[in-house]
Motif scaffolding. Structure first.
Motif, mmCIF file in Angstrom:
data_model
loop_
_atom_site.group_PDB
_atom_site.id
_atom_site.type_symbol
_atom_site.label_atom_id
_atom_site.label_comp_id
_atom_site.label_asym_id
_atom_site.label_seq_id
_atom_site.Cartn_x
_atom_site.Cartn_y
_atom_site.Cartn_z
ATOM 1 N N THR A 62 0.767 -1.165 0.109
ATOM 2 C CA THR A 62 0.049 0.007 0.058
ATOM 3 C C THR A 62 0.871 1.162 0.112
ATOM 4 O O THR A 62 1.691 1.182 0.768
ATOM 5 N N VAL A 63 0.776 2.045 -0.990
ATOM 6 C CA VAL A 63 1.417 3.438 -1.163
ATOM 7 C C VAL A 63 0.541 4.437 -0.408
ATOM 8 O O VAL A 63 -0.653 4.886 -0.935
ATOM 9 N N PHE A 64 0.910 5.087 0.668
ATOM 10 C CA PHE A 64 0.226 6.322 1.222
ATOM 11 C C PHE A 64 0.984 7.535 0.521
ATOM 12 O O PHE A 64 2.257 7.936 0.648
ATOM 13 N N GLN A 65 0.196 8.272 -0.299
ATOM 14 C CA GLN A 65 0.686 9.562 -0.506
ATOM 15 C C GLN A 65 0.382 10.808 0.243
ATOM 16 O O GLN A 65 -0.685 11.045 0.591
ATOM 17 N N VAL A 66 1.302 11.597 0.766
ATOM 18 C CA VAL A 66 1.052 12.914 1.437
ATOM 19 C C VAL A 66 0.992 13.884 0.608
ATOM 20 O O VAL A 66 1.952 14.414 -0.059
ATOM 21 N N GLU A 67 -0.029 14.636 0.592
ATOM 22 C CA GLU A 67 -0.051 15.878 -0.024
ATOM 23 C C GLU A 67 0.056 17.238 0.831
ATOM 24 O O GLU A 67 -0.838 17.094 1.892
ATOM 25 N N CYS A 68 1.013 17.757 0.649
ATOM 26 C CA CYS A 68 1.311 18.821 1.506
ATOM 27 C C CYS A 68 1.687 20.205 0.611
ATOM 28 O O CYS A 68 2.369 19.972 -0.484
ATOM 29 N N SER A 69 1.609 21.412 1.288
ATOM 30 C CA SER A 69 2.183 22.587 0.551
ATOM 31 C C SER A 69 3.730 22.587 0.778
ATOM 32 O O SER A 69 4.289 21.908 1.751
ATOM 33 N N ARG A 71 5.409 24.786 2.001
ATOM 34 C CA ARG A 71 5.841 25.522 3.590
ATOM 35 C C ARG A 71 5.624 24.511 4.548
ATOM 36 O O ARG A 71 6.418 24.807 5.492
ATOM 37 N N ASN A 72 5.120 23.244 4.248
ATOM 38 C CA ASN A 72 5.233 22.246 5.332
ATOM 39 C C ASN A 72 5.966 21.229 5.301
ATOM 40 O O ASN A 72 6.365 20.387 5.893
ATOM 41 N N LEU A 73 6.811 21.294 3.906
ATOM 42 C CA LEU A 73 7.605 20.159 3.845
ATOM 43 C C LEU A 73 8.743 19.806 4.576
ATOM 44 O O LEU A 73 9.233 18.751 4.973
ATOM 45 N N GLY A 74 9.452 21.108 4.985
ATOM 46 C CA GLY A 74 10.783 20.977 5.897
ATOM 47 C C GLY A 74 10.347 20.283 7.020
ATOM 48 O O GLY A 74 11.077 19.505 7.801
ATOM 49 N N GLN A 75 9.400 20.621 7.529
ATOM 50 C CA GLN A 75 9.053 20.208 8.969
ATOM 51 C C GLN A 75 8.603 18.763 8.946
ATOM 52 O O GLN A 75 8.752 17.836 9.754
ATOM 53 N N LEU A 76 8.006 18.453 7.600
ATOM 54 C CA LEU A 76 7.546 16.829 7.255
ATOM 55 C C LEU A 76 8.916 15.976 7.121
ATOM 56 O O LEU A 76 8.913 14.969 7.825
ATOM 57 N N ILE A 77 9.825 16.500 6.356
ATOM 58 C CA ILE A 77 10.862 15.754 6.189
ATOM 59 C C ILE A 77 11.916 15.615 7.635
ATOM 60 O O ILE A 77 12.464 14.930 7.992
ATOM 61 N N THR A 79 15.191 17.389 10.057
ATOM 62 C CA THR A 79 16.505 17.463 9.941
ATOM 63 C C THR A 79 16.954 16.257 9.384
ATOM 64 O O THR A 79 16.965 15.006 9.802
ATOM 65 N N LYS A 80 17.875 16.127 8.250
ATOM 66 C CA LYS A 80 18.591 15.113 7.565
ATOM 67 C C LYS A 80 17.454 14.062 7.380
ATOM 68 O O LYS A 80 17.931 12.841 7.423
ATOM 69 N N GLY A 81 16.278 14.209 7.289
ATOM 70 C CA GLY A 81 15.173 13.329 6.835
ATOM 71 C C GLY A 81 14.861 12.154 8.090
ATOM 72 O O GLY A 81 14.054 11.423 7.774
ATOM 73 N N LYS A 82 15.118 12.902 9.362
ATOM 74 C CA LYS A 82 14.970 11.675 10.237
ATOM 75 C C LYS A 82 13.441 11.831 10.774
ATOM 76 O O LYS A 82 13.070 10.882 11.194
ATOM 77 N N THR A 83 12.503 12.748 10.501
ATOM 78 C CA THR A 83 11.270 12.767 10.964
ATOM 79 C C THR A 83 10.381 11.838 9.963
ATOM 80 O O THR A 83 9.810 11.009 10.395
ATOM 81 N N ILE A 84 10.677 12.090 8.625
ATOM 82 C CA ILE A 84 9.883 11.127 7.624
ATOM 83 C C ILE A 84 10.474 9.755 7.751
ATOM 84 O O ILE A 84 9.465 8.960 7.441
ATOM 85 N N GLN A 85 11.789 9.615 8.063
ATOM 86 C CA GLN A 85 12.367 8.328 8.245
ATOM 87 C C GLN A 85 11.683 7.447 9.333
ATOM 88 O O GLN A 85 11.369 6.312 9.314
ATOM 89 N N ILE A 104 5.593 5.218 2.448
ATOM 90 C CA ILE A 104 5.100 6.609 2.581
ATOM 91 C C ILE A 104 5.779 7.492 1.589
ATOM 92 O O ILE A 104 6.826 7.764 1.613
ATOM 93 N N GLU A 105 4.792 8.215 0.574
ATOM 94 C CA GLU A 105 5.264 8.850 -0.332
ATOM 95 C C GLU A 105 5.322 10.420 0.015
ATOM 96 O O GLU A 105 4.156 10.583 0.320
ATOM 97 N N ILE A 106 6.291 11.247 -0.245
ATOM 98 C CA ILE A 106 5.939 12.665 -0.128
ATOM 99 C C ILE A 106 6.227 13.538 -1.314
ATOM 100 O O ILE A 106 6.865 13.040 -2.110
#
Length: 114
Positions: A62-69, A71-77, A79-85, A104-106
């Protein structure tokens, strides 16, 4: 030494494969996980109204696609991708217990050089 023979007892155990959940159960699980992922991401970002999560199903993934603006992308990713990972790791564990894989796709936004 005595003349007694050494006897080894062996128990035979049959291991059966765990039944995977039925399709309706997995559909409910996917929707629940989608809502959970959306709610967690909304708590992480400054503009939660811009967040939407949709999913598409394959045979075992199952692929979960996150749609965001943007301006939210930095907070979602993070520092060094640790949040999304971290989110990906947690949700891979949760969905593995339910019997399917998850991704999870961003969104990707190109840098506009000025």
């Amino acid at each position: 030494m005595s003349n007694e023979e050494n006897v080894l007892k062996v128990d035979v155990v049959k291991i059966t494969k765990r039944n995977s959940p039925s399709k309706p159960d997995q559909e409910n699980d996917r929707e629940f996980i989608r809502q959970l992922l959306e709610n967690i991401i909304k708590e992480l970002v400054s503009y939660p109204e811009d967040i939407k999560v949709q999913f598409s199903c394959g045979e075992r993934t199952t692929v979960f696609q996150v749609e965001c603006s943007q301006r939210n992308l930095g907070q979602l990713i993070g520092t060094k991708g640790k949040t999304i990972q971290g989110l990906r790791t947690i949700f891979q564990g949760v969905t593995a217990r339910k019997g399917f894989r998850s991704i999870i796709e961003i969104p990707y936004f190109e840098n506009k050089a000025t």
